[in-house]
Design an enzyme around this catalytic site. Structure first.
Site, PDB file in Angstrom:
ATOM      1  N   ASN A  14      -8.012   0.317  -2.718  1.00 45.54           N
ATOM      2  CA  ASN A  14      -7.779  -1.141  -2.639  1.00 45.54           C
ATOM      3  C   ASN A  14      -8.630  -1.771  -1.538  1.00 45.54           C
ATOM      4  O   ASN A  14      -9.178  -2.863  -1.721  1.00 45.54           O
ATOM      5  CB  ASN A  14      -6.298  -1.426  -2.401  1.00 45.54           C
ATOM      6  CG  ASN A  14      -5.483  -1.411  -3.683  1.00 45.54           C
ATOM      7  OD1 ASN A  14      -5.640  -2.292  -4.517  1.00 45.54           O
ATOM      8  ND2 ASN A  14      -4.632  -0.403  -3.840  1.00 45.54           N
ATOM      9  N   MET A  90       1.169   3.081   5.238  1.00 46.98           N
ATOM     10  CA  MET A  90       2.435   3.763   4.952  1.00 46.98           C
ATOM     11  C   MET A  90       3.428   3.789   6.114  1.00 46.98           C
ATOM     12  O   MET A  90       4.375   4.577   6.090  1.00 46.98           O
ATOM     13  CB  MET A  90       2.159   5.191   4.478  1.00 46.98           C
ATOM     14  CG  MET A  90       1.417   5.272   3.147  1.00 46.98           C
ATOM     15  SD  MET A  90       2.186   4.338   1.796  1.00 46.98           S
ATOM     16  CE  MET A  90       3.660   5.302   1.572  1.00 46.98           C
ATOM     17  N   ASN A 107       0.520  -7.577   1.798  1.00 54.91           N
ATOM     18  CA  ASN A 107       0.668  -6.180   1.387  1.00 54.91           C
ATOM     19  C   ASN A 107       0.588  -6.104  -0.125  1.00 54.91           C
ATOM     20  O   ASN A 107       1.028  -7.016  -0.816  1.00 54.91           O
ATOM     21  CB  ASN A 107       2.036  -5.637   1.838  1.00 54.91           C
ATOM     22  CG  ASN A 107       2.285  -4.216   1.357  1.00 54.91           C
ATOM     23  OD1 ASN A 107       1.406  -3.357   1.464  1.00 54.91           O
ATOM     24  ND2 ASN A 107       3.472  -3.952   0.822  1.00 54.91           N
ATOM     25  N   HIS A 109       2.123  -3.847  -3.113  1.00 55.97           N
ATOM     26  CA  HIS A 109       3.219  -2.906  -3.322  1.00 55.97           C
ATOM     27  C   HIS A 109       3.261  -2.522  -4.798  1.00 55.97           C
ATOM     28  O   HIS A 109       3.199  -3.395  -5.665  1.00 55.97           O
ATOM     29  CB  HIS A 109       4.536  -3.560  -2.908  1.00 55.97           C
ATOM     30  CG  HIS A 109       5.717  -2.659  -3.104  1.00 55.97           C
ATOM     31  ND1 HIS A 109       5.943  -1.586  -2.278  1.00 55.97           N
ATOM     32  CD2 HIS A 109       6.687  -2.638  -4.032  1.00 55.97           C
ATOM     33  CE1 HIS A 109       7.034  -0.950  -2.700  1.00 55.97           C
ATOM     34  NE2 HIS A 109       7.504  -1.573  -3.756  1.00 55.97           N
ATOM     35  N   SER A 136       2.774  -5.871  -6.933  1.00 57.28           N
ATOM     36  CA  SER A 136       2.974  -7.200  -6.344  1.00 57.28           C
ATOM     37  C   SER A 136       2.193  -7.301  -5.045  1.00 57.28           C
ATOM     38  O   SER A 136       2.157  -6.353  -4.259  1.00 57.28           O
ATOM     39  CB  SER A 136       4.455  -7.424  -5.995  1.00 57.28           C
ATOM     40  OG  SER A 136       5.298  -7.202  -7.108  1.00 57.28           O
ATOM     41  N   THR A 141       6.949  -9.729   5.884  1.00 63.95           N
ATOM     42  CA  THR A 141       7.938 -10.273   6.807  1.00 63.95           C
ATOM     43  C   THR A 141       8.678  -9.091   7.429  1.00 63.95           C
ATOM     44  O   THR A 141       8.406  -7.939   7.095  1.00 63.95           O
ATOM     45  CB  THR A 141       8.936 -11.181   6.069  1.00 63.95           C
ATOM     46  OG1 THR A 141       9.623 -10.390   5.085  1.00 63.95           O
ATOM     47  CG2 THR A 141       8.236 -12.344   5.392  1.00 63.95           C
ATOM     48  N   ASP A 145       9.126  -5.235   2.106  1.00 63.84           N
ATOM     49  CA  ASP A 145       8.756  -5.640   0.739  1.00 63.84           C
ATOM     50  C   ASP A 145       9.583  -6.832   0.254  1.00 63.84           C
ATOM     51  O   ASP A 145      10.003  -6.885  -0.916  1.00 63.84           O
ATOM     52  CB  ASP A 145       8.908  -4.455  -0.238  1.00 63.84           C
ATOM     53  CG  ASP A 145       7.948  -3.317   0.088  1.00 63.84           C
ATOM     54  OD1 ASP A 145       6.837  -3.613   0.543  1.00 63.84           O
ATOM     55  OD2 ASP A 145       8.317  -2.154  -0.120  1.00 63.84           O
TER      56      ASP A 145
HETATM   57  N1  NHR Z   1       6.695  -3.596   7.241  1.00 62.04           N
HETATM   58  C1  NHR Z   1       7.435  -4.714   7.119  1.00 62.04           C
HETATM   59  N2  NHR Z   1       8.093  -5.154   8.199  1.00 62.04           N
HETATM   60  N3  NHR Z   1       7.543  -5.408   5.962  1.00 62.04           N
HETATM   61  C2  NHR Z   1       6.871  -4.967   4.881  1.00 62.04           C
HETATM   62  O1  NHR Z   1       6.980  -5.658   3.759  1.00 62.04           O
HETATM   63  C3  NHR Z   1       6.085  -3.769   4.943  1.00 62.04           C
HETATM   64  C4  NHR Z   1       6.031  -3.118   6.175  1.00 62.04           C
HETATM   65  C5  NHR Z   1       5.290  -1.942   6.315  1.00 62.04           C
HETATM   66  C6  NHR Z   1       4.627  -1.389   5.232  1.00 62.04           C
HETATM   67  C7  NHR Z   1       4.071  -1.330   2.839  1.00 62.04           C
HETATM   68  C8  NHR Z   1       5.137  -0.597   2.057  1.00 62.04           C
HETATM   69  C9  NHR Z   1       5.103  -0.701   0.590  1.00 62.04           C
HETATM   70  O2  NHR Z   1       4.311  -1.440   0.022  1.00 62.04           O
HETATM   71  C10 NHR Z   1       4.713  -2.017   3.999  1.00 62.04           C
HETATM   72  C11 NHR Z   1       5.427  -3.221   3.842  1.00 62.04           C
HETATM   73  C12 NHR Z   1       5.831   2.543   3.989  1.00 62.04           C
HETATM   74  C13 NHR Z   1       7.172   2.744   3.786  1.00 62.04           C
HETATM   75  C14 NHR Z   1       7.901   3.897   4.437  1.00 62.04           C
HETATM   76  O3  NHR Z   1       9.048   4.184   4.135  1.00 62.04           O
HETATM   77  C15 NHR Z   1       7.865   1.826   3.007  1.00 62.04           C
HETATM   78  C16 NHR Z   1       7.189   0.747   2.459  1.00 62.04           C
HETATM   79  C17 NHR Z   1       5.840   0.554   2.665  1.00 62.04           C
HETATM   80  C18 NHR Z   1       5.150   1.457   3.428  1.00 62.04           C
HETATM   81  N4  NHR Z   1       7.245   4.605   5.390  1.00 62.04           N
HETATM   82  C19 NHR Z   1       7.782   5.726   6.156  1.00 62.04           C
HETATM   83  C20 NHR Z   1       8.136   5.257   7.594  1.00 62.04           C
HETATM   84  O4  NHR Z   1       9.005   5.927   8.197  1.00 62.04           O
HETATM   85  C21 NHR Z   1       6.760   6.835   6.304  1.00 62.04           C
HETATM   86  C22 NHR Z   1       6.265   7.359   5.016  1.00 62.04           C
HETATM   87  C23 NHR Z   1       4.971   8.169   5.169  1.00 62.04           C
HETATM   88  O5  NHR Z   1       4.382   8.228   6.277  1.00 62.04           O
HETATM   89  O6  NHR Z   1       4.509   8.706   4.143  1.00 62.04           O
HETATM   90  O7  NHR Z   1       7.507   4.325   8.107  1.00 62.04           O
HETATM   91  O8  NHR Z   1       5.915  -0.007  -0.070  1.00 62.04           O
HETATM   92  C1  GAR Z   2      -1.625   1.941  -3.845  1.00 61.75           C
HETATM   93  O1  GAR Z   2      -1.120   2.236  -5.117  1.00 61.75           O
HETATM   94  C2  GAR Z   2      -0.665   1.033  -3.108  1.00 61.75           C
HETATM   95  O2  GAR Z   2      -0.046   0.085  -3.915  1.00 61.75           O
HETATM   96  C3  GAR Z   2       0.322   2.043  -2.614  1.00 61.75           C
HETATM   97  O3  GAR Z   2      -0.432   3.146  -2.215  1.00 61.75           O
HETATM   98  C4  GAR Z   2      -1.637   3.200  -2.977  1.00 61.75           C
HETATM   99  C5  GAR Z   2      -2.807   3.226  -2.032  1.00 61.75           C
HETATM  100  O4  GAR Z   2      -3.994   3.525  -2.705  1.00 61.75           O
HETATM  101  N1  GAR Z   2       1.083   1.520  -1.511  1.00 61.75           N
HETATM  102  C6  GAR Z   2       2.257   2.004  -1.185  1.00 61.75           C
HETATM  103  O5  GAR Z   2       2.808   2.881  -1.816  1.00 61.75           O
HETATM  104  C7  GAR Z   2       2.857   1.412   0.048  1.00 61.75           C
HETATM  105  N2  GAR Z   2       4.105   2.036   0.302  1.00 61.75           N
HETATM  106  P1  GAR Z   2      -5.407   3.252  -2.008  1.00 61.75           P
HETATM  107  O6  GAR Z   2      -5.371   3.891  -0.637  1.00 61.75           O
HETATM  108  O7  GAR Z   2      -6.387   3.948  -2.920  1.00 61.75           O
HETATM  109  O8  GAR Z   2      -5.610   1.774  -1.948  1.00 61.75           O
END
Ligand code: NHR
Ligand code: GAR
Length: 196
Positions: A14, A90, A107, A109, A136, A141, A145
């Protein structure tokens, strides 16, 4: 010209699509690609594209999310970004970080929000017997998500889909949707884009 920092954790497909789009008459330019993982494949892709890169390894801040986020902010702010784009980043972000970049962070998602916030979205859509999946783009915020939706794209779920086959078809849509949304966000247009 708006300045964009892109945050990644993995392959960065991305990120590449966003950066490739930011040329010519595009209202923004990529100024930094930052990863929380030193081995993220996207870092070398960004370097090849001539974009500055940085790494802030979350494992150096065990249990100290705010310390990690202060280090992130210190790595990002010298580049004076107007917009932060999370692209497969992540790590959940606390109000310390989110507040610092309020209203300037996007972001992508891999689900049709508000369905399936958090992780393992494709497996959960299959488990639920859904007939469609998608992605999406939303404003970030403090709630995970949960920010205002700026765009969505859908794909049909096929009978033999696995989480992996579904993820790869959704990723094709992510690559179309995210550049469209960022281009509009950069000129202050937050009208949601619905694909296809
Ligand atoms: N932070 C906030 N405050 N709000 C959002 O909407 C966020 C965010 C941080 C990341 C991306 C997200 C997604 O698109 C995102 C949106 C990681 C996790 C998670 O559980 C959840 C959602 C997203 C990214 N991470 C674990 C943690 O403990 C670690 C997982 C790993 O390292 O593989 O942070 O879904
Ligand atoms: C994408 O599918 C993105 O939507 C997802 O990880 C992939 C990243 O691919 N994001 C999440 O799952 C956030 N929790 P990329 O590194 O090739 O862009």
């Amino acid at each position: 010209m708006k300045r964009v920092a892109i945050l990644i954790s993995g392959g960065g497909s991305n990120m590449v699509r966003l950066a490739e789009d930011m040329i010519g008459d595009h209202p923004a330019r990529p100024v930094l690609v930052l990863s929380n993982r030193p081995d993220a494949g996207g870092l070398s892709k960004a370097k090849k594209m001539g974009i500055a890169t940085a790494v802030v390894d979350h494992r150096d801040f065990k249990g100290d999310r705010e310390g990690f986020e202060k280090a992130l902010i210190s790595a990002i702010d010298p580049y004076e970004p107007d917009i932060l784009a999370l692209a497969g980043f992540m790590r959940i972000l606390t109000p310390v970080f989110v507040g610092h970049y309020q209203g300037r962070m996007l972001n992508i998602h891999p689900s049709i929000l508000p369905k399936y916030r958090g992780l393992h979205t494709h497996a959960r859509a299959l488990e639920a017997g859904d007939s469609e999946a998608g992605c999406s783009v939303h404003e970030v915020t403090a709630e995970l998500d949960d920010g205002p939706i700026l765009g969505q794209a859908r794909v049909e779920i096929e009978p033999n889909d696995t989480a992996d086959t579904l993820a790869s078809r959704v990723l094709v849509q992510e690559h179309k949707l995210y550049p469209m949304v960022l281009r509009r966000f950069a000129i202050g247009d937050k009208t949601p884009i619905l694909l296809p």
